[in-house]
Design a protein around this motif. Structure first.
Motif, short mmCIF file in Angstrom:
data_model
loop_
_atom_site.label_atom_id
_atom_site.label_comp_id
_atom_site.label_asym_id
_atom_site.label_seq_id
_atom_site.Cartn_x
_atom_site.Cartn_y
_atom_site.Cartn_z
N HIS A 376 -3.10 15.86 -15.16
CA HIS A 376 -2.09 15.91 -14.11
C HIS A 376 -2.23 14.64 -13.26
N ALA A 377 -1.11 14.03 -12.92
CA ALA A 377 -1.15 12.86 -12.04
C ALA A 377 -1.58 13.28 -10.64
N VAL A 378 -2.51 12.54 -10.07
CA VAL A 378 -3.00 12.85 -8.72
C VAL A 378 -1.99 12.40 -7.67
N ILE A 379 -1.27 11.31 -7.96
CA ILE A 379 -0.30 10.80 -6.98
C ILE A 379 1.05 11.49 -7.18
N LYS A 380 1.57 12.07 -6.11
CA LYS A 380 2.82 12.83 -6.16
C LYS A 380 3.84 12.22 -5.20
N ASN A 381 5.11 12.58 -5.41
CA ASN A 381 6.10 12.24 -4.39
C ASN A 381 5.80 12.99 -3.10
N LYS A 382 5.37 14.25 -3.25
CA LYS A 382 5.03 15.08 -2.10
C LYS A 382 3.94 16.05 -2.54
N VAL A 383 2.86 16.12 -1.77
CA VAL A 383 1.77 17.02 -2.13
C VAL A 383 2.19 18.48 -1.92
N LYS A 384 1.53 19.38 -2.65
CA LYS A 384 1.83 20.81 -2.52
C LYS A 384 1.51 21.32 -1.12
N CYS A 385 0.48 20.74 -0.53
CA CYS A 385 0.06 21.16 0.81
C CYS A 385 -0.55 19.96 1.51
N ILE A 386 -0.15 19.72 2.75
CA ILE A 386 -0.76 18.64 3.53
C ILE A 386 -2.03 19.19 4.20
N SER A 387 -3.17 18.70 3.73
CA SER A 387 -4.45 19.05 4.35
C SER A 387 -4.85 18.02 5.39
N THR A 388 -4.61 16.75 5.04
CA THR A 388 -4.94 15.62 5.93
C THR A 388 -3.73 14.70 5.99
N PRO A 389 -3.18 14.47 7.18
CA PRO A 389 -1.95 13.66 7.31
C PRO A 389 -2.18 12.21 6.88
N GLY A 390 -1.15 11.64 6.26
CA GLY A 390 -1.24 10.28 5.75
C GLY A 390 -1.50 9.23 6.82
N ASN A 391 -1.09 9.50 8.05
CA ASN A 391 -1.31 8.49 9.10
C ASN A 391 -2.76 8.37 9.52
N THR A 392 -3.64 9.22 8.96
CA THR A 392 -5.08 9.12 9.24
C THR A 392 -5.85 8.58 8.04
N VAL A 393 -5.12 8.21 6.97
CA VAL A 393 -5.75 7.72 5.74
C VAL A 393 -5.49 6.22 5.62
N ASP A 394 -6.53 5.46 5.31
CA ASP A 394 -6.40 4.00 5.24
C ASP A 394 -6.21 3.49 3.82
N ILE A 395 -7.07 3.93 2.89
CA ILE A 395 -6.96 3.42 1.53
C ILE A 395 -7.21 4.52 0.51
N LEU A 396 -6.56 4.36 -0.65
CA LEU A 396 -6.80 5.20 -1.81
C LEU A 396 -7.47 4.34 -2.87
N VAL A 397 -8.62 4.83 -3.39
CA VAL A 397 -9.35 4.09 -4.42
C VAL A 397 -9.26 4.85 -5.73
#
Length: 467
Positions: A376-397
Motif C-alpha cells: 500500500h502506498a504510504v503517501i495519500k491525497n488525504k489520510v484516513k485519520c489526522i493524528s498529527t497536523p501537517g503544519n507541525t511536520v517538517d520533513i518526510l524521509v
C-alpha cells in the motif's frame, strides 16, 4: 490507618464503585499487564455496568475487554493508544460510545480541567509498602518509570495500588507517595515484564529501513541543530531507532554532547547516555528491560510524569525544549498530515501517544516511513485519520529521498546546500502509484463514529468511522 485490603474485590467495594463511573489505568507493563483484566473481571462479577475506562494505553494483552464491551460492562474508553486486536473490534462498532483518543500530554491536562477524572484509579506497582509508597524500578515485575500513573494518583477520587511485591514501610525510594493512595492490594502477579518489549522496539535489519534511517540522520546533521546541547526524541519504530543509531555514530565522531533524550526510553538511548552522547534521559515509560535496569541504577536516567513530559497547560514541559523528534507514520498525505491511528482500511491499529505532542513542540519534526507498506502506498491525497497536523511536520524521509514541507523552505535550501537528497512529495506519490496503482477508496459501512481524535489543545482533530 489500615490501607492494606484482602483482594481487588474488597478494594472496589470500599471505593464505592457504581454503574456509570470512570476508572483509570496506566500501561507501563504494556503487553504484559495483568491488572486491567483482573480488575475488570471483578467488576463484571459484581454486576457493575456502564463503566468508562480512562487508560493511558490499551494493548493486545487486554483482549478480555472485548467481552466486557459486548456485555455492557464497559461502554466508554478514553485513551492515547489501542492495539490492533482490541482496535479491530472497536472499528467494527462493538463499543456503545465513541472512543476518545487523547494524546499523552493532553491526558493530564484534561484531568486538570475535570475531564474524564477517574472515580477510582488502579495502579499496577511492581513494589509498594502497605501505605502505598510505590515504585516501578524494583520487584519481579519491574517496569521502570511510572510516568503515566502519576496523573492517576494525583487526580483520581480514589486510588488503589495493586502490587506483587509488598515491602516493609517505609519504602525509601518511591515514585508515587502514600499521600495520594487509599488502598493497597497484594496479588501473586501484576504482569509479565517481558511484555514491555514489542516488535516495534527492535532495530530493523532490512535495507529499506536502514537507508531511511541514514537519510534521516544526514538531514538532522545538515540542519545545524546537531550540536552541543542537542535534545532529541525518537519513536519506537525500527527506522526511528536506527536513525538514533546513526546519530550516535555522528555525535561520537564529532564529539557532540547532547543535553537530553526524551520519551519512551529504549536500550539504544541508554547506550547513547552511557557513551556520553547525552547528559540525561527524561523517561515517561521504559520500552525495554535495559531501560528498566538503567533507570534503577543511573541517577542521570530521570523518571518524569506525563505532565512533565508534554502537558500543554504546564508552565513548561520537557517536550517544549526539544530540538529534533523522529517519528513514524502509517500514512502521510500531500499536506504532510500524519495518520498513526488506523491502517489503510480504516481499522484502528494504534494512536497518537505523544506523537502530536512532540511534533508541535520540536524545532524539527522528522517523519520516517517507507514509500510502500504491505503493497500500500504510504503517501495519500488525504489520510484516513489526522493524528498529527501537517503544519507541525517538517520533513518526510523515505528510501527515495526527503520531502520538505513547503512551509519549511529554509530547511529545503539548507539540505540542498549540504547534499541531502531532496524530492517533491508529489513525485514520491506518483512513484508509489506507479508501483501499486492508484488505491481505491475504502467505503464506510455507515456514518457511525467509533472514535474521536482529540488534539493536545482539547479540540477534536478528526473522527474515525465504523469499518
Amino acid at each position: 490507618m489500615q490501607k492494606l485490603v484482602t483482594d481487588i474485590k474488597e478494594a472496589i467495594i470500599r471505593c464505592g464503585l457504581k454503574d456509570g463511573m470512570c476508572i483509570g489505568f496506566h500501561h507501563h507493563l504494556r503487553g504484559g499487564d495483568y491488572v486491567l483484566n483482573m480488575v475488570m473481571d471483578e467488576i463484571a462479577k459484581l454486576g457493575i455496568k456502564d463503566i468508562t475506562i480512562n487508560a493511558s494505553s490499551i494493548h493486545d494483552g487486554h483482549l478480555p475487554l472485548i467481552e466486557h464491551m459486548k456485555k455492557g460492562v464497559v461502554t466508554g474508553l478514553v485513551t492515547a493508544y489501542i492495539g490492533p486486536a482490541v482496535g479491530k473490534a472497536i472499528s467494527e462498532g462493538i463499543l456503545k460510545r465513541p472512543v476518545v483518543f487523547q494524546t499523552h500530554g493532553y491526558r493530564p491536562c484534561g484531568m486538570e480541567k475535570g475531564e474524564y477524572v477517574p472515580d477510582i484509579a488502579f495502579i499496577a506497582a511492581p513494589t509498594s509498602d502497605p501505605m502505598g509508597n510505590c515504585t516501578g524500578k524494583t520487584g519481579k515485575s519491574a517496569c521502570g518509570s511510572l510516568g503515566y500513573a502519576f496523573t492517576d494518583a494525583r487526580y483520581a477520587k480514589k486510588t488503589v495500588i495493586i502490587t506483587d511485591n509488598l515491602v516493609e514501610y517505609p519504602l525509601a525510594e518511591y515514585s508515587i507517595s502514600e499521600v495520594d493512595i487509599d488502598y493497597v492490594v497484594c496479588v501473586d502477579e501484576i504482569g509479565n515484564p517481558e511484555g514491555i518489549v514489542s516488535g516495534t522496539t527492535k532495530l530493523p535489519r532490512n535495507p529499506v529501513s536502514l537507508k531511511i534511517a541514514r537519510y534521516a540522520a544526514k538531514a538532522i546533521e545538515a540542519s545545524g541543530l546537531l550540536k552541543d546541547g542537542f535534545s532529541f526524541q525518537t519513536g519506537a519504530g525500527g527506522a526511528s531507532l536506527a536513525a538514533a543509531g546513526y546519530l550516535k555514530e555522528i555525535m561520537l565522531n564529532k564529539g557532540i554532547k547532547g543535553s537530553y533524550a526524551l520519551g519512551g526510553i529504549t536500550g539504544y538511548l541508554v547506550d547513547m547516555l552511557n557513551t556520553g552522547c547525552f547528559k540525561a534521559l527524561q523517561d515517561v515509560q521504559c520500552f525495554d528491560l535495559k531501560a528498566v535496569e538503567s533507570i534503577r541504577e543511573n541517577p542521570n536516567h530521570m523518571e518524569i510524569s506525563a505532565s512533565h513530559y508534554a502537558n500543554p497547560m504546564a508552565k513548561s514541559s520537557a517536550a517544549s525544549s526539544l530540538d529534533v523528534v523522529v517519528l513514524g507514520a502509517t500514512e502521510i498525505d500531500i499536506n504532510f498530515n500524519v495518520n498513526v491511528h488506523t491502517d489503510s482500511n480504516g481499522y484502528i491499529i494504534g494512536g497518537s501517544g505523544g506523537h502530536s505532542d512532540v511534533a508541535q513542540c520540536a524545532k524539527m519534526t522528522v517523519i520516517v516511513a517507507p514509500l510502500l507498506r504491505t503493497r500500500h502506498a504510504v503517501i495519500k491525497n488525504k489520510v484516513k485519520c489526522i493524528s498529527t497536523p501537517g503544519n507541525t511536520v517538517d520533513i518526510l524521509v523515505t528510501e527515495y529521498g526527503i520531502s520538505v514541507n513547503p512551509v519549511r523552505k529554509e530547511w529545503e535550501a539548507l539540505f540542498k546546500k549540504k547534499g541531502v537528497p531532496i524530492v517533491d512529495i508529489y513525485d514520491l506519490q506518483k512513484k508509489a502509484e506507479k508501483l501499486t496503482g492508484i488505491p481505491e477508496e475504502v467505503n464506510r459501512k455507515n456514518n457511525k463514529v467509533v472514535a474521536e481524535v482529540v488534539y493536545r489543545d482539547g479540540t477534536i482533530l478528526d473522527k474515525i468511522y465504523q469499518v
